[in-house]
Design an enzyme around this catalytic site. Sequence first.
Site, PDB file in Angstrom:
ATOM      1  N   GLY A   1      25.071   6.440  38.471  1.00 39.86           N
ATOM      2  CA  GLY A   1      25.064   5.469  39.549  1.00 39.86           C
ATOM      3  C   GLY A   1      26.066   4.352  39.372  1.00 39.86           C
ATOM      4  N   HIS A   2      26.271   3.624  40.441  1.00 37.66           N
ATOM      5  CA  HIS A   2      27.298   2.576  40.471  1.00 37.66           C
ATOM      6  C   HIS A   2      27.047   1.487  39.436  1.00 37.66           C
ATOM      7  CE1 HIS A   2      24.933   0.296  43.887  1.00 37.66           C
ATOM      8  NE2 HIS A   2      24.181   0.622  42.867  1.00 37.66           N
ATOM      9  N   ASN A   3      28.149   1.035  38.843  1.00 37.81           N
ATOM     10  CA  ASN A   3      28.161  -0.044  37.854  1.00 37.81           C
ATOM     11  C   ASN A   3      27.438   0.287  36.552  1.00 37.81           C
ATOM     12  OD1 ASN A   3      28.228  -1.808  40.691  1.00 37.81           O
ATOM     13  ND2 ASN A   3      29.628  -2.529  39.100  1.00 37.81           N
TER      14      ASN A   3
END
Length: 332
Positions: free
Chosen positions: A242-244
């Site tokens: 997932g993002h970040n």
Amino acid sequence: MKAFSIQEINEVLKGEILGSTSAKITAPEQLEMANSTEISFIGNKKYEKYWATSNACAAVVNEDIAIEPGENKAFIKVKNADLAMSQVLELYAPAPPVFATQIHPTATIDSSATIGNGTKVGAGCYIGPNVTIGENSIIYPNVTILDECTIGSNTVIWSGAVIRERCHIGNHCILHPNCTIGADGFGFRPDPQRGLVKIPQIGNVIIGNGVEIGANSCVDRGKFSSTVLGDGCKIDNLVQIGHNSKLGKFCIMAGNSGLAGSVTLGNGVIIGGSASIKDHTTIGDGAIVGAGSGVTGDIEAGKTMLGYPAVEAREALKQWAILKRLVKESSR
């Protein structure tokens, strides 16, 4: 067909030969499937019992082997049979697909892109504006690399992979078919007037050196800043990052596992197959998350976690033993 004597194979492994075989060894194979011209492996003592019924003429074995090879058969004793196996497989590996031309005429390459010496680009590829690819990399047919990406040297990208804009991939990486680097992170917020509002994802993905990403896996770009995979990470097929999220060096994620947004993994973390990690969770160096587990909170370095929700392995085993006993008692 490649064929080697037991002595030629041992020149690579530098082990100790026990017994002898006159066979020219044509391939490596599993113990139970090998024929009389093939070599197999015994990396764990529990597999010794299968040697008696194996047709293999040779095996690479650990130093603690407790059986003899037998008539016209041979062992090569090494410190680590699993690592030695990789060397044997390299001996027999077939050549990779052939490029008739270094840059295929059907590839679309923007005039501002920079392609390093020795790099090959296959049919139907798209390489966008201001992309930079290092030396001796291989871009197989139908790969898409969008604007302002950088790809290091000696990196291999297999067909169908998509690297979206502004993402950066290091040297000596392998991206398997249909993986996606830099897709939008999953970010939405409810709004009374507009329903679910999409949160722009304006960051990117940064992948270190020696990283391998499996087929159909996805590494989402950051909402802002970067999703980061450290050097040496190995990501299986069908994995979601997932993002970040931030992965340290040499992390392993097995198939169907997933990280929600803003997860942090230390160095050497192992995530088992189908495990899921909650957003904004931190997992310390060397921790292990067992297959199918669900992590809902931070994990200290070196811990092994099991279950759903995941708890320390010892605690999980106690819980399962109690449940098993209760079920048995209730059925009386």
